[in-house]
Design a protein around this motif. Structure first.
Motif, PDB file in Angstrom:
ATOM      1  N   GLN A  14       0.831  -1.208   0.000  1.00 32.87           N
ATOM      2  CA  GLN A  14       0.000   0.000   0.000  1.00 32.87           C
ATOM      3  C   GLN A  14       0.862   1.253   0.000  1.00 32.87           C
ATOM      4  N   ASN A  44      -3.753   2.106  -6.008  1.00 30.20           N
ATOM      5  CA  ASN A  44      -3.962   2.556  -4.634  1.00 30.20           C
ATOM      6  C   ASN A  44      -3.770   4.059  -4.435  1.00 30.20           C
ATOM      7  N   ASP A  64      -8.780   2.088  -4.959  1.00 33.19           N
ATOM      8  CA  ASP A  64      -8.228   1.160  -3.982  1.00 33.19           C
ATOM      9  C   ASP A  64      -8.657  -0.236  -4.424  1.00 33.19           C
TER      10      ASP A  64
END
Length: 350
Positions: free
Chosen positions: A46, A76, A90
């Motif tokens: 992430q 992301n 996301d």
């Protein structure tokens, strides 16, 4: 054993309709944000903007063993300042390579794709390595027993969106894997490994674009000899970069992917560290009988006792068209400084 199930979606496949028979956008597979599902795929961070990896996918619906490479991406930007005016994303996607489908749009909405992670032991140019591949089995027959079983598993899976994870053995998939890995005498020729050149060209384009927009270096993506060999073969169009020749019989040939900065010296598997050469030239390059200058011309060592090799002195090698495949100056410099002339230390061997 673990199988990842995915019922293919209309929008993912480009919203093809009778009126619009071509996709309106790129085709991909949306992956769920489920630890159970994602644990069978490469980890994506992430903290790295739009992190991605290369997946080696081997279709079981073709009549031969064929490696295809697809990019697995974690879009992301939600965690990196938004979506530049659009909706922040996301989501995980596997972007399909056209080589998976051939010349047609073979995948259709509501087909069920089964991905089976598998550690494959390969021997490339005498080097034995393990790599994680994903066998892909496609079930298109809505009335088959297997389709109905897989569809039920997907329906009962707690994550919505056409997903499923199955631990029980799927006999049809295992039989197909066995047949493609262990061909019989009758189908050995067509089951010999093939590599679709379009898959490397497509993926190299995606990598070049994404490497400029994320913190992921290209060096992180290439980590095995098989992938290295396949991309280098594409870069040099299946011919020796020195002689521009190849000896070929069916799927057999005399070419090898030579590392410029040797693996034994911590050289990388990136395509710009490779040059396709015939076996004799590969050996001569590895022991330092010749090297390659900054302008891609061949420099044969004056102590080499071979008129044939000296006939190539000063010639320019075949140069790949794109920077992604072209030998990098630092790798060439390393070979000139550390490998060139090395045969002298082993004694007069020619």
């Amino acid at each position: 054993m673990t199988y990842l199930l995915k019922r293919l979606g209309h929008q993912e496949l480009g919203s093809i309709t009778t009126e619009s028979p071509r996709p309106s956008r790129g085709r991909y597979l949306m992956m769920p944000k489920s630890n159970e599902f994602l644990s069978s795929l490469p980890h994506l961070s992430q903290t790295v903007l739009n992190d991605y990896r290369i997946l080696t996918i081997i279709p079981l619906y073709k009549d031969r063993f064929e490696r295809n490479y697809c990019t697995f991406v974690y879009n992301n930007d939600k965690y990196h300042g938004g979506g530049n005016g659009g909706q922040p994303r996301d989501e995980y996607r596997i972007y399909l390579n056209r080589a998976l489908e051939g010349d047609t749009y073979y995948f259709e909405a509501n087909d069920i794709l089964v991905l089976k992670p598998h550690v494959l032991i390969t021997n490339v140019d005498g080097v034995e390595e393990s790599e994680t591949v994903y066998f892909s089995y496609l079930e298109k027959n809505r009335s088959s027993r297997l389709y109905q079983y897989l569809d039920e598993c997907i329906t009962n899976y707690p994550i919505r969106g056409g997903y499923g994870v199955l631990e029980d053995e799927i006999e049809e998939v295992e039989r197909a894997i066995h047949n493609i890995l262990h061909p019989t005498a009758d189908n050995r020729d067509q089951n010999m490994e093939e590599f679709n050149e379009n898959t490397a060209i497509d993926v190299s384009s995606r990598i070049t674009t994404r490497s400029n927009n994320s913190g992921r270096s290209i060096e992180d993506l290439f980590n095995n000899q098989t992938m290295f060999r396949n991309f280098v073969q594409v870069a040099y169009r299946g011919r020796c970069a020195i002689t521009n020749q190849v000896i070929r019989s069916g799927n057999f040939h005399n070419l090898q992917a030579a590392h410029i900065h040797p693996r034994s010296h911590n050289g990388l598997y990136t395509p710009n560290n490779g040059i396709l050469m015939n076996r004799d030239m590969h050996w001569a390059f590895d022991v330092g009988c010749f090297t390659i200058n900054e302008d891609y011309t061949i420099q044969v060592h004056p102590e080499v006792e071979s008129e044939y090799l000296h006939s190539f002195n000063g010639r320019q090698i075949f140069i790949p068209e794109t920077d992604f495949f072209r030998p990098s100056p630092p790798n060439l410099e390393y070979h000139r400084d550390n490998i060139f002339g090395g045969f002298l230390e082993r004694g007069r061997i020619m």
